[in-house]
Design an enzyme around this catalytic site. Structure first.
Site, PDB file in Angstrom:
ATOM      1  N   ARG A 126       0.825  -1.219   0.000  1.00  0.00           N
ATOM      2  CA  ARG A 126       0.000   0.000   0.000  1.00  0.00           C
ATOM      3  C   ARG A 126       0.856   1.264   0.000  1.00  0.00           C
ATOM      4  O   ARG A 126       0.464   2.275  -0.586  1.00  0.00           O
ATOM      5  CB  ARG A 126      -0.939  -0.004   1.210  1.00  0.00           C
ATOM      6  CG  ARG A 126      -2.052  -0.990   0.988  1.00  0.00           C
ATOM      7  CD  ARG A 126      -3.020  -1.002   2.126  1.00  0.00           C
ATOM      8  NE  ARG A 126      -4.185  -1.785   1.777  1.00  0.00           N
ATOM      9  CZ  ARG A 126      -4.962  -2.385   2.662  1.00  0.00           C
ATOM     10  NH1 ARG A 126      -4.705  -2.285   3.942  1.00  0.00           N
ATOM     11  NH2 ARG A 126      -6.009  -3.072   2.264  1.00  0.00           N
ATOM     12  N   LYS A 152     -18.228 -16.881   2.847  1.00  0.00           N
ATOM     13  CA  LYS A 152     -19.681 -16.782   3.006  1.00  0.00           C
ATOM     14  C   LYS A 152     -20.374 -16.193   1.787  1.00  0.00           C
ATOM     15  O   LYS A 152     -19.856 -15.269   1.165  1.00  0.00           O
ATOM     16  CB  LYS A 152     -20.002 -15.870   4.185  1.00  0.00           C
ATOM     17  CG  LYS A 152     -19.584 -16.445   5.507  1.00  0.00           C
ATOM     18  CD  LYS A 152     -19.816 -15.419   6.566  1.00  0.00           C
ATOM     19  CE  LYS A 152     -19.506 -15.963   7.943  1.00  0.00           C
ATOM     20  NZ  LYS A 152     -19.535 -14.900   8.938  1.00  0.00           N
ATOM     21  N   GLY A 205      -8.815  -8.372  -0.430  1.00  0.00           N
ATOM     22  CA  GLY A 205      -7.613  -8.759   0.307  1.00  0.00           C
ATOM     23  C   GLY A 205      -7.143 -10.185   0.084  1.00  0.00           C
ATOM     24  O   GLY A 205      -5.980 -10.417  -0.225  1.00  0.00           O
ATOM     25  N   GLY A 249     -13.698  -3.845  -0.020  1.00  0.00           N
ATOM     26  CA  GLY A 249     -15.069  -3.352   0.011  1.00  0.00           C
ATOM     27  C   GLY A 249     -15.336  -2.304  -1.058  1.00  0.00           C
ATOM     28  O   GLY A 249     -16.392  -2.298  -1.702  1.00  0.00           O
TER      29      GLY A 249
HETATM   30  P1  AMP Z   1     -14.037 -13.739   2.736  1.00  0.00           P
HETATM   31  O1  AMP Z   1     -13.482 -12.909   3.854  1.00  0.00           O
HETATM   32  O2  AMP Z   1     -15.483 -14.027   2.829  1.00  0.00           O
HETATM   33  O3  AMP Z   1     -13.606 -13.249   1.364  1.00  0.00           O
HETATM   34  O4  AMP Z   1     -13.382 -15.159   2.905  1.00  0.00           O
HETATM   35  C1  AMP Z   1     -12.010 -15.411   2.877  1.00  0.00           C
HETATM   36  C2  AMP Z   1     -11.760 -16.599   3.743  1.00  0.00           C
HETATM   37  O5  AMP Z   1     -12.519 -17.687   3.281  1.00  0.00           O
HETATM   38  C3  AMP Z   1     -10.311 -17.061   3.762  1.00  0.00           C
HETATM   39  O6  AMP Z   1      -9.770 -16.795   5.017  1.00  0.00           O
HETATM   40  C4  AMP Z   1     -10.427 -18.563   3.513  1.00  0.00           C
HETATM   41  O7  AMP Z   1      -9.640 -19.314   4.396  1.00  0.00           O
HETATM   42  C5  AMP Z   1     -11.906 -18.834   3.778  1.00  0.00           C
HETATM   43  N1  AMP Z   1     -12.372 -20.051   3.098  1.00  0.00           N
HETATM   44  C6  AMP Z   1     -12.308 -20.347   1.806  1.00  0.00           C
HETATM   45  N2  AMP Z   1     -12.791 -21.590   1.570  1.00  0.00           N
HETATM   46  C7  AMP Z   1     -13.171 -22.089   2.764  1.00  0.00           C
HETATM   47  C8  AMP Z   1     -13.716 -23.342   3.176  1.00  0.00           C
HETATM   48  N3  AMP Z   1     -13.967 -24.296   2.296  1.00  0.00           N
HETATM   49  N4  AMP Z   1     -13.960 -23.514   4.474  1.00  0.00           N
HETATM   50  C9  AMP Z   1     -13.701 -22.536   5.374  1.00  0.00           C
HETATM   51  N5  AMP Z   1     -13.188 -21.327   5.044  1.00  0.00           N
HETATM   52  C10 AMP Z   1     -12.930 -21.112   3.751  1.00  0.00           C
END
Ligand code: AMP
Length: 416
Positions: free
Chosen positions: A35, A218, A374, A397
């Site tokens: 950054r 999620k 990120g 975001g």
């Molecule tokens: P997000 O913050 O929603 O973009 O999610 C990123 C996070 O999703 C990362 O830290 C990954 O470790 C997690 N992630 C990706 N696939 C999985 C999975 N199958 N089970 C649990 N966590 C996951």
């Protein structure tokens, strides 16, 4: 709005909102200076013209209170090294008049963390949204935010916003401050200009096929952008943890995999909408399941909708990777946000790696590829592929909101 390239900063004091929210280790040392480097073209142009620089940023979430853990003093040397010049430091961003008055052309002053003041974010502190006095407190804080922004503006002749990462926030330093400069003396920095153009490439100049890959943990945090993309893309790949919400919604067995039980209907709705709109929705068919959430867990390959009890899907399986690559490689526009697995564990990076490799191939074949958010940026950096895609966005975001079609306050404020 002025144009940074055409503007002559000679003899001017420029206050620049940068995004120096860099990660630090437990000893306060910068672990990734991406950054800081991202802001250099803007900062160097101002100094080369003979202007002086007042740098302002937030770091972390000090929630309106002074907290040494989030002090920007910790990164002063890194900024100095990156700029190749000494950097002065103002330990109170709202009381820096003397330091500013002493600032000569070519000199640099870094202000302490803006978020040590609640006025920066403009949210009332110590009062709950449900409390009866909340609205009055909010109104009062908005007035205080204006005064804070006016104070920051008083330091400088010209305002430059180069912090894309916070452009989706209407904070004192990212938007409100712009009201105190006339339109000839406010502008976007080079980094912001590049980010805005990259989003524009995705939204208005779509070469087809357009493939969006959304991963992460999620579906709930990505629903806005998934719905928006549905009107634009040819292929929509949904991967990572959300795979299992979709699998369960369709009656699958997902063992101990991550799931959002309150989003099963939403998942079915997304499947239905994709069909109606003729979008090729690609969900993981198989996965790498682990017997615990750890890098050294035992693993098996199994269908994403038939995972034994006691096992959890932590990465995309080989069939899934192949299907993702087959959609990505012939694409001409690609957007990737969110990993396909728990990429922080080296043994579960394979799915994300397959996506990154396919994006690089497509880019070599002339596709425009944008990687943002990120975790996907961390992925391409981990694989050493950041220079092999068209654009790596610094915004998480902010990028998603821009692609959802929302107007970013940080951009709108200088354009007005
Ligand atoms: P997000 O913050 O929603 O973009 O999610 C990123 C996070 O999703 C990362 O830290 C990954 O470790 C997690 N992630 C990706 N696939 C999985 C999975 N199958 N089970 C649990 N966590 C996951």
């Amino acid at each position: 709005m002025a144009n940074i390239d055409k503007y002559n900063f000679a003899g001017k004091k420029a206050i620049v909102r940068v995004d120096f929210n860099v990660p630090l280790d437990e000893n306060g040392h910068v672990t990734d200076d991406t950054r800081i480097r991202g802001a250099l073209p803007t900062l160097k142009k101002i100094l080369a013209d003979g202007g002086s620089l007042i740098l302002m940023s937030h770091m972390g979430k000090p929630k309106g209170k002074v907290n040494p853990k989030f002090s920007l003093a910790q990164i002063r040397e890194d900024v100095a090294k990156a700029l190749g010049t000494d950097v002065k430091f103002a330990p109170d961003c709202a009381n820096a008049d003397e330091a500013v008055a002493e600032l000569k052309p070519g000199e640099v002053l870094l202000l302490e963390n803006l978020r040590f003041y609640p006025e920066e974010e403009g949210k009332p502190v110590g009062i709950d949204k449900a409390d009866p006095g909340y609205d009055a407190a909010k109104k009062e804080m908005k007035e205080r935010q204006k005064d804070f922004a006016k104070k920051l503006a008083s330091y400088a002749d010209v305002y430059v916003n180069d912090a894309f990462g916070t452009a989706h926030r209407k904070h004192a330093s990212t938007a409100v401050i712009a009201d105190y400069f006339d339109k000839e003396n406010k502008m976007l920095g080079y980094l912001m200009e590049k980010e805005v153009k990259a989003v524009d490439n995705i939204l208005s100049d779509i070469k087809r096929p357009f493939t969006a890959i959304m991963g992460g943990s999620k579906v709930s945090t990505k629903i806005g952008i998934i719905e928006n993309l549905m009107d634009k893309v040819d292929n929509l790949i949904l991967c990572g943890g959300m795979t299992y919400t979709f699998a369960k919604a369709q009656g699958g067995k997902i063992g101990d995999s991550i799931v959002e039980d309150d989003k099963l209907d939403l998942a079915l709705d997304i499947i239905k909408k994709a069909k109606e709109k003729g979008v090729n929705l690609i969900l993981g068919s198989d996965c790498i399941a682990a017997d615990s959430f750890s890098n050294d867990a035992k693993t098996i390959v199994c269908p994403a909708n038939d995972i034994p009890d006691g096992w959890q899907g932590l990465d995309a399986g080989p069939e899934t990777r192949k299907a993702f690559a087959e959609a990505i490689i012939p694409s001409k526009t690609i957007l990737w946000n969110g990993p396909a697995g728990v990429f922080e564990f080296d043994n579960f990076t394979g799915g994300s790696r397959a996506i990154a490799d396919a994006i690089v191939k497509a880019t070599d074949n002339g596709a425009f590829s944008l990687v943002g958010g990120g975790d996907s940026v961390a992925c391409v950096n981990k694989f050493g592929l950041a220079d092999s895609v068209s654009y790596v966005s610094t915004g998480g975001g902010a990028l998603l909101e821009a692609i959802e079609g929302k107007v970013l306050p940080g951009v709108a404020a200088v354009k007005e």
